[in-house]
Design a protein around this motif. Structure first.
Motif, PDB file in Angstrom:
ATOM      1  N   ALA A   1       0.820  -1.207   0.000  1.00  0.00           N
ATOM      2  CA  ALA A   1       0.000   0.000   0.000  1.00  0.00           C
ATOM      3  C   ALA A   1       0.859   1.266   0.000  1.00  0.00           C
ATOM      4  CB  ALA A   1      -0.934  -0.007   1.202  1.00  0.00           C
ATOM      5  N   ASP A   2       2.115   1.139   0.421  1.00  0.00           N
ATOM      6  CA  ASP A   2       3.020   2.297   0.433  1.00  0.00           C
ATOM      7  C   ASP A   2       3.589   2.617  -0.949  1.00  0.00           C
ATOM      8  OD1 ASP A   2       4.704   0.120   0.134  1.00  0.00           O
ATOM      9  OD2 ASP A   2       5.986   0.623   1.837  1.00  0.00           O
ATOM     10  N   LYS A   3       3.212   1.811  -1.961  1.00  0.00           N
ATOM     11  CA  LYS A   3       3.631   2.000  -3.357  1.00  0.00           C
ATOM     12  C   LYS A   3       5.127   1.765  -3.573  1.00  0.00           C
ATOM     13  CE  LYS A   3      -0.107   5.302  -4.054  1.00  0.00           C
ATOM     14  NZ  LYS A   3      -0.618   5.374  -2.700  1.00  0.00           N
ATOM     15  N   VAL A   4       5.740   0.990  -2.702  1.00  0.00           N
ATOM     16  CA  VAL A   4       7.145   0.619  -2.840  1.00  0.00           C
ATOM     17  C   VAL A   4       7.213  -0.815  -3.356  1.00  0.00           C
ATOM     18  CG1 VAL A   4       9.331   0.225  -1.632  1.00  0.00           C
ATOM     19  CG2 VAL A   4       7.912   2.193  -1.035  1.00  0.00           C
ATOM     20  N   VAL A   5       7.976  -1.020  -4.437  1.00  0.00           N
ATOM     21  CA  VAL A   5       8.182  -2.350  -5.001  1.00  0.00           C
ATOM     22  C   VAL A   5       9.404  -2.958  -4.328  1.00  0.00           C
ATOM     23  CG1 VAL A   5       8.737  -3.667  -7.086  1.00  0.00           C
ATOM     24  CG2 VAL A   5       7.151  -1.732  -7.215  1.00  0.00           C
TER      25      VAL A   5
ATOM     26  N   THR B   1      -2.123  13.780  -5.979  1.00  0.00           N
ATOM     27  CA  THR B   1      -1.960  13.385  -4.576  1.00  0.00           C
ATOM     28  C   THR B   1      -1.486  11.940  -4.460  1.00  0.00           C
ATOM     29  OG1 THR B   1      -4.268  12.695  -4.451  1.00  0.00           O
ATOM     30  CG2 THR B   1      -3.755  14.976  -3.816  1.00  0.00           C
ATOM     31  N   GLN B   2      -1.124  11.345  -5.573  1.00  0.00           N
ATOM     32  CA  GLN B   2      -0.654   9.958  -5.633  1.00  0.00           C
ATOM     33  C   GLN B   2      -1.714   8.985  -5.139  1.00  0.00           C
ATOM     34  OE1 GLN B   2       3.302   8.970  -4.982  1.00  0.00           O
ATOM     35  NE2 GLN B   2       4.081  10.866  -5.783  1.00  0.00           N
ATOM     36  N   ASN B   3      -2.946   9.232  -5.547  1.00  0.00           N
ATOM     37  CA  ASN B   3      -4.057   8.373  -5.181  1.00  0.00           C
ATOM     38  C   ASN B   3      -4.213   7.270  -6.236  1.00  0.00           C
ATOM     39  OD1 ASN B   3      -6.244   7.384  -3.856  1.00  0.00           O
ATOM     40  ND2 ASN B   3      -7.675   8.887  -4.666  1.00  0.00           N
ATOM     41  N   TYR B   4      -3.342   6.282  -6.184  1.00  0.00           N
ATOM     42  CA  TYR B   4      -3.374   5.166  -7.130  1.00  0.00           C
ATOM     43  C   TYR B   4      -2.887   3.903  -6.423  1.00  0.00           C
ATOM     44  CZ  TYR B   4       1.692   5.593  -7.380  1.00  0.00           C
ATOM     45  OH  TYR B   4       3.022   5.628  -7.053  1.00  0.00           O
ATOM     46  N   VAL B   5      -3.153   2.770  -7.042  1.00  0.00           N
ATOM     47  CA  VAL B   5      -2.597   1.498  -6.578  1.00  0.00           C
ATOM     48  C   VAL B   5      -1.999   0.778  -7.779  1.00  0.00           C
ATOM     49  CG1 VAL B   5      -4.169   1.221  -4.614  1.00  0.00           C
ATOM     50  CG2 VAL B   5      -4.788   0.270  -6.826  1.00  0.00           C
ATOM     51  N   VAL B   6      -1.034  -0.094  -7.515  1.00  0.00           N
ATOM     52  CA  VAL B   6      -0.474  -0.937  -8.560  1.00  0.00           C
ATOM     53  C   VAL B   6      -1.385  -2.149  -8.692  1.00  0.00           C
ATOM     54  CG1 VAL B   6       1.507  -2.332  -9.283  1.00  0.00           C
ATOM     55  CG2 VAL B   6       1.874  -0.136  -8.129  1.00  0.00           C
ATOM     56  N   ARG B   7      -1.934  -2.358  -9.889  1.00  0.00           N
ATOM     57  CA  ARG B   7      -2.899  -3.446 -10.117  1.00  0.00           C
ATOM     58  C   ARG B   7      -2.256  -4.720 -10.647  1.00  0.00           C
ATOM     59  NH1 ARG B   7      -8.267  -1.971  -9.500  1.00  0.00           N
ATOM     60  NH2 ARG B   7      -8.592   0.260  -9.592  1.00  0.00           N
ATOM     61  N   SER B   8      -1.163  -4.583 -11.380  1.00  0.00           N
ATOM     62  CA  SER B   8      -0.534  -5.751 -11.987  1.00  0.00           C
ATOM     63  C   SER B   8       0.938  -5.454 -12.243  1.00  0.00           C
ATOM     64  CB  SER B   8      -1.250  -6.085 -13.307  1.00  0.00           C
ATOM     65  OG  SER B   8      -0.740  -7.259 -13.889  1.00  0.00           O
ATOM     66  N   MET B   9       1.753  -6.508 -12.242  1.00  0.00           N
ATOM     67  CA  MET B   9       3.180  -6.383 -12.552  1.00  0.00           C
ATOM     68  C   MET B   9       3.591  -7.550 -13.434  1.00  0.00           C
ATOM     69  SD  MET B   9       4.983  -5.156  -8.989  1.00  0.00           S
ATOM     70  CE  MET B   9       4.557  -6.586  -8.025  1.00  0.00           C
ATOM     71  N   ALA B  10       4.589  -7.313 -14.296  1.00  0.00           N
ATOM     72  CA  ALA B  10       5.116  -8.380 -15.148  1.00  0.00           C
ATOM     73  C   ALA B  10       6.587  -8.118 -15.430  1.00  0.00           C
ATOM     74  CB  ALA B  10       4.343  -8.461 -16.463  1.00  0.00           C
ATOM     75  N   PHE B  11       7.414  -9.149 -15.248  1.00  0.00           N
ATOM     76  CA  PHE B  11       8.832  -9.066 -15.608  1.00  0.00           C
ATOM     77  C   PHE B  11       8.973  -9.260 -17.109  1.00  0.00           C
ATOM     78  CE2 PHE B  11       9.641 -10.190 -11.139  1.00  0.00           C
ATOM     79  CZ  PHE B  11      10.708  -9.354 -10.860  1.00  0.00           C
ATOM     80  N   SER B  12       9.973  -8.592 -17.697  1.00  0.00           N
ATOM     81  CA  SER B  12      10.323  -8.852 -19.095  1.00  0.00           C
ATOM     82  C   SER B  12      10.939 -10.245 -19.177  1.00  0.00           C
ATOM     83  CB  SER B  12      11.317  -7.803 -19.596  1.00  0.00           C
ATOM     84  OG  SER B  12      12.535  -7.884 -18.882  1.00  0.00           O
ATOM     85  N   PRO B  13      10.934 -10.853 -20.367  1.00  0.00           N
ATOM     86  CA  PRO B  13      11.508 -12.199 -20.503  1.00  0.00           C
ATOM     87  C   PRO B  13      12.964 -12.308 -20.058  1.00  0.00           C
ATOM     88  CG  PRO B  13      10.164 -11.701 -22.402  1.00  0.00           C
ATOM     89  CD  PRO B  13      10.267 -10.426 -21.599  1.00  0.00           C
ATOM     90  N   ASP B  14      13.747 -11.223 -20.182  1.00  0.00           N
ATOM     91  CA  ASP B  14      15.153 -11.278 -19.757  1.00  0.00           C
ATOM     92  C   ASP B  14      15.353 -10.806 -18.318  1.00  0.00           C
ATOM     93  OD1 ASP B  14      14.919  -8.519 -19.898  1.00  0.00           O
ATOM     94  OD2 ASP B  14      16.458  -8.256 -21.431  1.00  0.00           O
ATOM     95  N   SER B  15      14.252 -10.499 -17.618  1.00  0.00           N
ATOM     96  CA  SER B  15      14.262 -10.121 -16.193  1.00  0.00           C
ATOM     97  C   SER B  15      14.939  -8.787 -15.886  1.00  0.00           C
ATOM     98  CB  SER B  15      14.915 -11.207 -15.330  1.00  0.00           C
ATOM     99  OG  SER B  15      14.294 -12.429 -15.541  1.00  0.00           O
ATOM    100  N   THR B  16      15.225  -7.981 -16.895  1.00  0.00           N
ATOM    101  CA  THR B  16      15.892  -6.709 -16.652  1.00  0.00           C
ATOM    102  C   THR B  16      14.922  -5.535 -16.552  1.00  0.00           C
ATOM    103  OG1 THR B  16      16.249  -6.269 -18.998  1.00  0.00           O
ATOM    104  CG2 THR B  16      18.000  -7.479 -17.808  1.00  0.00           C
TER     105      THR B  16
END
Length: 130
Positions: free
Chosen positions: A14-18, A41-56
């Protein structure tokens, strides 16, 4: 959360830190996400994440209708930077980065649309700048 074939795990709170963890579960890195509108006001949430195929790289879909692609680098502790962004008309609800297709991030939005924008080669090449 996102998991990749090199056994990296990313989680955001919830702190928006990955937080990025290695294969043993040890936190090796962290970075703060950004709002689509820096003056908001930074009123958002992260809904989804995906790594690239090479993980970079790590793509983050946010409720403020944007997908940011962060360059993570090859080694732990490298500076994180946004190398691409995709503004949308609606919130992204699902996302994936197909294996073997470094320049083809796929996502679906709340308005029922799907998109596969090409990420610029400069973002996708190892060691290149934005």
């Amino acid at each position: 959360m996102a998991y990749d074939c090199s056994q990296k795990l990313a989680a955001v709170g919830a702190d928006k830190v990955v937080h990025v963890f290695d294969e043993s579960g040890e936190r090796k890195d962290k970075f703060k996400t950004k709002a689509a509108d820096p003056s908001s006001t930074q009123n958002y949430v992260v809904r989804s994440m995906a790594f690239s195929p090479d993980s970079t790289k790590l793509a983050l879909a946010q409720s403020d209708n944007i997908v940011f692609v962060y360059r993570l680098g090859l080694d732990w502790g490298e500076k994180k930077s946004i190398c691409n962004k995709f503004q949308q008309a609606a919130s992204v609800t699902a996302m994936l980065w197909p294996r073997g297709r470094d320049q083809e991030l796929v996502f679906a939005t709340a308005d029922g649309k799907a998109s596969m924008p090409a990420t610029p080669a400069a973002c996708c090449q190892r060691g290149s700048g934005p």
